[in-house]
Design an enzyme around this catalytic site. Structure first.
Site, PDB file in Angstrom:
ATOM      1  CB  THR A 170      20.624  52.553 -54.169  1.00 18.21           C
ATOM      2  OG1 THR A 170      19.787  52.520 -55.328  1.00 18.21           O
ATOM      3  CG2 THR A 170      19.993  53.452 -53.122  1.00 18.21           C
TER       4      THR A 170
ATOM      5  CE  LYS B 240      22.711  56.490 -60.287  1.00 12.12           C
ATOM      6  NZ  LYS B 240      22.628  55.167 -60.951  1.00 12.12           N
TER       7      LYS B 240
ATOM      8  CB  SER C 178      22.624  49.967 -59.784  1.00 14.22           C
ATOM      9  OG  SER C 178      23.316  49.374 -60.863  1.00 14.22           O
TER      10      SER C 178
ATOM     11  N   GLY D 187      28.101  52.734 -52.368  1.00 13.26           N
ATOM     12  CA  GLY D 187      28.829  52.319 -53.570  1.00 13.26           C
ATOM     13  C   GLY D 187      30.325  52.440 -53.353  1.00 13.26           C
ATOM     14  CB  SER D 188      33.081  52.493 -55.769  1.00 14.10           C
ATOM     15  OG  SER D 188      32.971  53.735 -56.426  1.00 14.10           O
TER      16      SER D 188
ATOM     17  CB  CYS E  95      30.381  47.204 -48.542  1.00 12.41           C
ATOM     18  SG  CYS E  95      29.652  47.924 -49.969  1.00 12.41           S
TER      19      CYS E  95
ATOM     20  CD  GLU F 296      34.730  46.637 -51.373  1.00 11.53           C
ATOM     21  OE1 GLU F 296      34.745  47.636 -52.111  1.00 11.53           O
ATOM     22  OE2 GLU F 296      33.852  46.437 -50.515  1.00 11.53           O
TER      23      GLU F 296
ATOM     24  CG  PHE G 232      32.503  43.816 -54.569  1.00 15.21           C
ATOM     25  CD1 PHE G 232      32.585  44.302 -53.276  1.00 15.21           C
ATOM     26  CD2 PHE G 232      31.303  43.990 -55.258  1.00 15.21           C
ATOM     27  CE1 PHE G 232      31.506  44.962 -52.683  1.00 15.21           C
ATOM     28  CE2 PHE G 232      30.213  44.639 -54.666  1.00 15.21           C
ATOM     29  CZ  PHE G 232      30.328  45.121 -53.380  1.00 15.21           C
TER      30      PHE G 232
ATOM     31  CB  SER H  90      23.608  43.637 -41.802  1.00 16.24           C
ATOM     32  OG  SER H  90      24.905  43.631 -42.313  1.00 16.24           O
TER      33      SER H  90
END
Ligand code: SIN
Length: 530
Positions: A198, A224, A226, A277-278, A333, A430, A432, A490
């Protein structure tokens, strides 16, 4: 409430000098620091329940250090201060976490759906009961404003509540047989041990969106989180134990990302990898999962177009685009990456949008009234700067912002760029970060063509008052989520996921359950024999 639970978290004024976000050390800091060195200049960051501050991994229900004693420092992105240290785990700890999840799978998956549902419901209640503390942890390690962090806790917890309910609705099928003496059934069964990797931008919600359905289906997990934001994950795991979720069902390891990832991928006991993630890392995981043919779901990068038509309600469009762009300082994202504005409304929209952006208060997320926190680290800031440099060198104009914020460190001014075109890096990658590039278009066809001109396909937004157009454009866009006249769409009850290189599978909603289930066909034959 006991006095010990009200202890102030501020213990030291930062004995660590390093601001490297992933600095690894073999020297343990003093225990009090490892447990309690939550920085903060004010009482705003005191946790009500200091028991939520966990600084070890969780393997088989036991709080565990790295076997070689290494640890990683966790920093507050707003101040650069070290707020805690957590173990830097690798292959051996991950192997043990997998074994523990594997051993527990048998008993957890055999509980009735209603028993699993009760555990999840209790976990939800505890997440909500501790929402202030969880939000503070999120703000301290991730940087988002406290109000937004509270929103993330509600959002994150909602997945646990929703899947506590869905646990009871894993229905199979009875298929009308083609032969008179047979009966055909479909059973849905949990896939097995799940590796959940994550990101840092939603330290809680991206975990619960995966672990909720996994546990509801009867799977066990190795999470797992970050390394930049492990504290929220550990607090959530602590609450899962308090909720009565048996030891070994939820395991958490963090540290050396590639060693942990490789171990999860190589293990035949792990039957599913779920990752947010990426796109670059997602591709590697997908390739790595092929060795043991695991089920994979991926929530990867986006490049969301936000299309504002001439016929849009200006206030609705400004409010929606602002939310879609500047949520979490642009670090989601689904953030609007390109704002495509029709020529008839371009100037009016640019002015109104720019004044709305100007009103966003930048600062430490713990401070009252702050709407924009820091970026996660200096590398993120430099990336934003490189996008602006590229765009302005090719003719884009800075209408607002465009430079580091006077607060320094990882703070960047909320920025609006005009005269952006689709060939600039800022339109193709992207961002970000808190930068809104405005592109001009003439016709609906041109807007659709430009919007689709990307390998990503996660979210898109449309602002129009024309109902036929809203349907026409939604259907034409190649994206997994479309917001019409809304900037944040969302929710736990709707499917979240992308097409093209934005990923595979869906999270949230009833569809999110399928990602953790296998379908088994059972044929009962020779029914006519006595
Ligand atoms: C993300 O940015 O990965 C998640 C955003 C959301 O759930 O809305």
């Amino acid at each position: 409430m006991s006095i010990s639970r009200m202890l102030p978290l501020r213990i030291s004024n930062f004995l660590f000098s390093s601001h490297n976000p992933l600095s690894i050390s073999t020297h343990h800091p003093p225990l009090f620091l490892r447990k309690m060195s939550m920085d903060t200049q004010s009482s705003a960051a005191r946790l009500i329940d200091s028991g939520l501050l966990r600084s070890q991994g969780l393997i088989g229900g036991k709080w565990t250090d790295a076997y070689d004693g290494k640890f990683i420092k966790v920093h507050n992105p707003a101040t650069g201060d070290v707020i805690a240290s957590v173990p830097c785990m690798g292959r051996r700890e991950t192997t043990d976490a997998i074994s523990s999840a594997y051993d527990t799978f048998n008993s957890w998956s055999k509980l009735t759906a209603s028993e699993r549902s009760k555990c999840l419901r209790k976990w939800y209640d505890l997440l909500i009961a501790h929402k202030e503390d969880l939000a503070k942890l999120i703000t301290l390690e991730q940087g988002k404003p406290l109000k937004e962090a509270l929103g993330e806790v509600s959002y994150g917890a909602s997945f646990i509540e929703f899947y506590a309910e869905e646990a009871k609705r894993v229905y199979g099928d009875i298929i009308p047989s083609t032969l008179a003496d047979r009966r055909l059934f479909v059973l849905k069964q949990p896939v097995g041990v799940v590796g959940a990797i994550t990101p840092w931008n939603f330290p809680l919600a991206m975990i619960t969106r995966k672990v909720g359905p996994a546990l509801a289906c009867g799977c066990t997990v190795v999470i797992k989180p970050s390394e930049l934001t492990p504290l929220t994950a550990l607090a959530a795991a602590e609450l899962s134990l308090q909720a009565g979720i048996p030891p070994g069902v939820v395991n958490v390891v963090m540290g050396n990302a590639s060693d942990i990832g490789d171990t999860l991928l190589a293990s035949p006991q792990v039957r599913k990898i779920t990752f947010t993630g990426s796109t670059a890392v997602g591709k590697k995981l997908m390739a790595g999962a092929s060795g043991t043919v695991k089920k994979v779901s991926l929530e990867l990068g986006g490049n969301a177009p936000c299309i504002v038509f001439d016929d849009a309600d200006l206030d609705v469009a400004v409010k929606g685009a602002l939310a879609a762009k500047f949520r979490n300082s642009g670090q989601t994202c689904v953030c609007a990456n390109r704002i495509l504005v029709q020529e008839g409304i371009y100037e009016k929209f640019a002015n109104a949008f720019s004044s709305a952006v100007q009103s966003l208060q930048v600062g430490n997320g713990l401070a009252e009234g702050v709407a924009q926190g820091p970026l996660i680290n200096v590398a993120a800031l430099q990336k934003v700067e490189s996008f602006i440099q590229d765009a302005t060198s090719k003719g884009a104009k800075i209408m607002l912002g465009g430079k580091r914020h006077s607060l320094g460190r990882t703070f960047y001014e909320p920025t609006v760029l005009t005269d952006v075109d689709s060939d600039m890096r800022i339109s193709r990658e992207e961002v970000f970060g808190p930068v809104a590039p405005l592109l001009r278009f003439k016709t609906e066809e041109e807007a659709i063509r430009n919007a689709k001109d990307t390998n990503a396909g996660l979210a898109a937004y449309i602002f129009t008052t024309n109902m036929s157009r809203s349907w026409r454009v939604s259907e034409a866009l190649e994206f997994g989520l479309v917001g019409i006249n809304e900037g944040i769409i969302s929710t736990e009850v709707a499917p979240f996921g992308g097409v093209k290189q934005s990923g595979l599978g869906r999270e949230g909603s009833k569809y999110g359950m399928d990602e953790y289930l296998e379908i088994k066909y059972v044929c009962l034959g020779n029914m006519n024999s006595p």
